[in-house]
Design a protein around this motif. Structure first.
Motif, PDB file in Angstrom:
ATOM      1  N   ALA A  84     -55.522  40.587  73.813  1.00 32.81           N
ATOM      2  CA  ALA A  84     -54.065  40.429  73.835  1.00 32.81           C
ATOM      3  C   ALA A  84     -53.416  41.302  72.757  1.00 32.81           C
ATOM      4  O   ALA A  84     -52.391  41.947  73.004  1.00 32.81           O
ATOM      5  N   ARG A  85     -54.015  41.311  71.564  1.00 34.81           N
ATOM      6  CA  ARG A  85     -53.481  42.170  70.481  1.00 34.81           C
ATOM      7  C   ARG A  85     -53.567  43.635  70.865  1.00 34.81           C
ATOM      8  O   ARG A  85     -52.621  44.402  70.678  1.00 34.81           O
ATOM      9  N   ASP A  86     -54.707  44.040  71.414  1.00 38.42           N
ATOM     10  CA  ASP A  86     -54.887  45.438  71.820  1.00 38.42           C
ATOM     11  C   ASP A  86     -53.882  45.824  72.908  1.00 38.42           C
ATOM     12  O   ASP A  86     -53.306  46.910  72.878  1.00 38.42           O
ATOM     13  N   LYS A  87     -53.658  44.919  73.862  1.00 34.41           N
ATOM     14  CA  LYS A  87     -52.725  45.180  74.950  1.00 34.41           C
ATOM     15  C   LYS A  87     -51.306  45.347  74.403  1.00 34.41           C
ATOM     16  O   LYS A  87     -50.583  46.262  74.803  1.00 34.41           O
ATOM     17  N   ALA A  88     -50.912  44.474  73.477  1.00 35.72           N
ATOM     18  CA  ALA A  88     -49.578  44.558  72.870  1.00 35.72           C
ATOM     19  C   ALA A  88     -49.421  45.860  72.085  1.00 35.72           C
ATOM     20  O   ALA A  88     -48.380  46.523  72.171  1.00 35.72           O
ATOM     21  N   ARG A  89     -50.457  46.230  71.330  1.00 38.59           N
ATOM     22  CA  ARG A  89     -50.418  47.476  70.564  1.00 38.59           C
ATOM     23  C   ARG A  89     -50.295  48.678  71.494  1.00 38.59           C
ATOM     24  O   ARG A  89     -49.476  49.571  71.266  1.00 38.59           O
ATOM     25  N   ASP A  90     -51.085  48.694  72.570  1.00 38.61           N
ATOM     26  CA  ASP A  90     -51.046  49.808  73.514  1.00 38.61           C
ATOM     27  C   ASP A  90     -49.694  49.902  74.213  1.00 38.61           C
ATOM     28  O   ASP A  90     -49.168  50.992  74.418  1.00 38.61           O
TER      29      ASP A  90
END
Length: 128
Positions: A84-90
């Motif tokens: 979820a963090r990676d998706k938000a960052r991307d």
């Protein structure tokens, strides 16, 4: 590609959905496949042979051959949080790139300009 690591509880829920899918009409099957993709990031196409039905037995075979790993709940939750963090960052990086290239409009800045304009109009007409 979706996930290939699940908790035992998730596997039980996926089995239930696969059971429902294999006894449902085409429209219901489509909805169940959507639920598998969205709720579990489970794509049948990642594990099955093209053209063959995929059910509980095929799920168990995928687990046996190591295509699907079963991990403890805490590890799965940590993995989901990281995804979820990676998706938000991307997504933030894509948004910034689109704004920088002029491909997209900064709706937050546009809204602020609109609000400022409305306040200015209101004060010009003695409406504040």
């Amino acid at each position: 590609m979706g996930r290939n690591k699940y908790s035992r509880q998730e596997i039980q829920q996926i089995k239930k959905l696969l059971r429902l899918k294999n006894s449902a009409n085409r429209a219901k099957q489509k909805l169940i496949r959507h639920d598998l993709r969205v709720k579990f990031e489970f794509n049948i196409s990642d594990f099955n042979e093209p053209g063959k039905a995929f059910g509980e037995e095929e799920l168990e075979q995928a687990i046996q051959r190591g295509a699907i790993e079963i991990l403890d709940d805490a590890t799965i939750e940590a993995m989901k949080a990281k995804r979820a963090r990676d998706k938000a960052r991307d997504e933030a990086a894509r948004e910034k790139e689109a704004l920088d290239s002029g491909e997209a409009t900064d709706w937050k800045a546009a809204m602020k300009e609109w609000e400022d304009w409305k306040k200015e109009e209101a004060s010009d007409h003695g409406m504040d």
